[in-house]
Design a protein around this motif. Structure first.
Motif, PDB file in Angstrom:
ATOM      1  N   GLN A 184       0.821  -1.223   0.000  1.00  0.00           N
ATOM      2  CA  GLN A 184       0.000   0.000   0.000  1.00  0.00           C
ATOM      3  C   GLN A 184       0.856   1.274   0.000  1.00  0.00           C
ATOM      4  OE1 GLN A 184       0.722  -1.833   2.582  1.00  0.00           O
ATOM      5  NE2 GLN A 184       0.583  -0.761   4.527  1.00  0.00           N
ATOM      6  N   ALA A 185       2.185   1.142  -0.118  1.00  0.00           N
ATOM      7  CA  ALA A 185       3.073   2.315  -0.055  1.00  0.00           C
ATOM      8  C   ALA A 185       2.700   3.372  -1.099  1.00  0.00           C
ATOM      9  CB  ALA A 185       4.519   1.873  -0.253  1.00  0.00           C
ATOM     10  N   GLU A 186       2.869   4.643  -0.721  1.00  0.00           N
ATOM     11  CA  GLU A 186       2.525   5.740  -1.638  1.00  0.00           C
ATOM     12  C   GLU A 186       3.555   5.887  -2.746  1.00  0.00           C
ATOM     13  OE1 GLU A 186       2.327   5.994   1.644  1.00  0.00           O
ATOM     14  OE2 GLU A 186       0.429   6.954   2.174  1.00  0.00           O
ATOM     15  N   VAL A 187       4.818   5.644  -2.410  1.00  0.00           N
ATOM     16  CA  VAL A 187       5.885   5.759  -3.418  1.00  0.00           C
ATOM     17  C   VAL A 187       6.680   4.456  -3.430  1.00  0.00           C
ATOM     18  CG1 VAL A 187       7.947   7.053  -4.142  1.00  0.00           C
ATOM     19  CG2 VAL A 187       6.089   8.248  -2.964  1.00  0.00           C
ATOM     20  N   LYS A 188       6.797   3.837  -4.595  1.00  0.00           N
ATOM     21  CA  LYS A 188       7.566   2.592  -4.713  1.00  0.00           C
ATOM     22  C   LYS A 188       8.671   2.782  -5.743  1.00  0.00           C
ATOM     23  CE  LYS A 188       3.597  -0.363  -3.871  1.00  0.00           C
ATOM     24  NZ  LYS A 188       2.789  -1.451  -4.387  1.00  0.00           N
ATOM     25  N   LEU A 189       9.892   2.503  -5.302  1.00  0.00           N
ATOM     26  CA  LEU A 189      11.025   2.648  -6.210  1.00  0.00           C
ATOM     27  C   LEU A 189      11.717   1.301  -6.360  1.00  0.00           C
ATOM     28  CD1 LEU A 189      12.486   5.809  -4.462  1.00  0.00           C
ATOM     29  CD2 LEU A 189      11.082   5.804  -6.524  1.00  0.00           C
TER      30      LEU A 189
END
Ligand code: DC
Length: 218
Positions: A134-139
């Motif tokens: 559910q992370a807002e930013v995925k790198l």
């Protein structure tokens, strides 16, 4: 806010994650530590890291404070710790036992000064796919095996640890293969991850690029 940074060993995830945590006042969880803790727990007791039953037992008894204690072992950050971690990380029941500990961290993240803060930067192999989908930013941060092996080699020498580049390169490739070919939560970008290849980029350039991405999401 939750930011996940996944990618192969020595791609620059740790440095990037710490800089992001400082800038956005987030806690930082280096999830490789949970697997290194189990690996070192076995190795320091004279048990081979491919002993599945012992690795499962160690993972089931692992706690955050025990992990921090094991991190004091001089082999924790060395290639001994890395190889042992990669072996235990391929065991599905070990991963299952260590998952909750990683997920719980986001419920009550702790800042460097001990205060509670509202967000986490996770760094690992499966944090965007499994630990925190559910992370807002995925790198997904990566670089060629040669560039990563050279970075690790220099890091070992700087720390006064013995290192031979060719050996580090062989270990890097071996670890990549094991991390990405295992059945349980293999190393791979989440479908919604932004892929960043740092082979020809310095940390400042990578950091600036990622800050632009985070600022847009904020
Ligand atoms: O990031 P690191 O080198 O400390 O990781 C050590 C090993 O732990 C790595 O080879 C694979 C495993 N790992 C994992 O399977 N999943 C994670 N989220 C983090 C690390």
């Amino acid at each position: 806010m939750i930011i996940t940074i996944d990618g192969p060993a020595a791609a620059g995830k740790g440095t990037l994650a710490q800089k992001l945590a400082d800038k956005y006042n987030l806690a930082y969880f280096d999830t490789g530590m949970v697997y290194r803790a189990v690996g070192i727990d076995l190795v320091s007791n004279g048990i081979a890291p491919d002993n599945v039953a012992e690795a499962e037992k160690s993972a089931q008894n692992m706690t955050f404070s025990k992990m921090l204690e094991l991190a004091q072992n001089p082999d924790f950050r060395s290639s001994v710790g890395g190889q042992a971690a990669s072996k235990v990380a391929a065991m599905p029941k070990v991963r299952e036992a260590l998952l909750k500990m990683q997920q719980d961290f986001a419920k009550k993240p702790i800042a460097k000064d001990g205060s509670l803060i509202a967000g986490v930067v996770y760094d690992g192999r499966d944090t965007g796919t499994t630990v925190c989908p559910q992370a807002e930013v995925k790198l997904f941060v990566t670089a060629s095996p040669e560039v990563r092996a050279m970075r690790r080699h220099k890091e070992y020498l700087q720390k006064g640890l013995p290192s031979v580049y060719e050996e580090v390169l062989a270990q890097t490739k071996e670890r990549d293969l094991r991390d990405s070919s295992r059945a349980a939560s293999p190393l791979k970008p989440a479908d919604d991850a932004i892929i960043i290849d740092t082979s020809d980029m310095g940390i400042d350039e990578v950091f600036a690029k990622v800050c632009r991405i985070v600022d847009e999401r904020l």
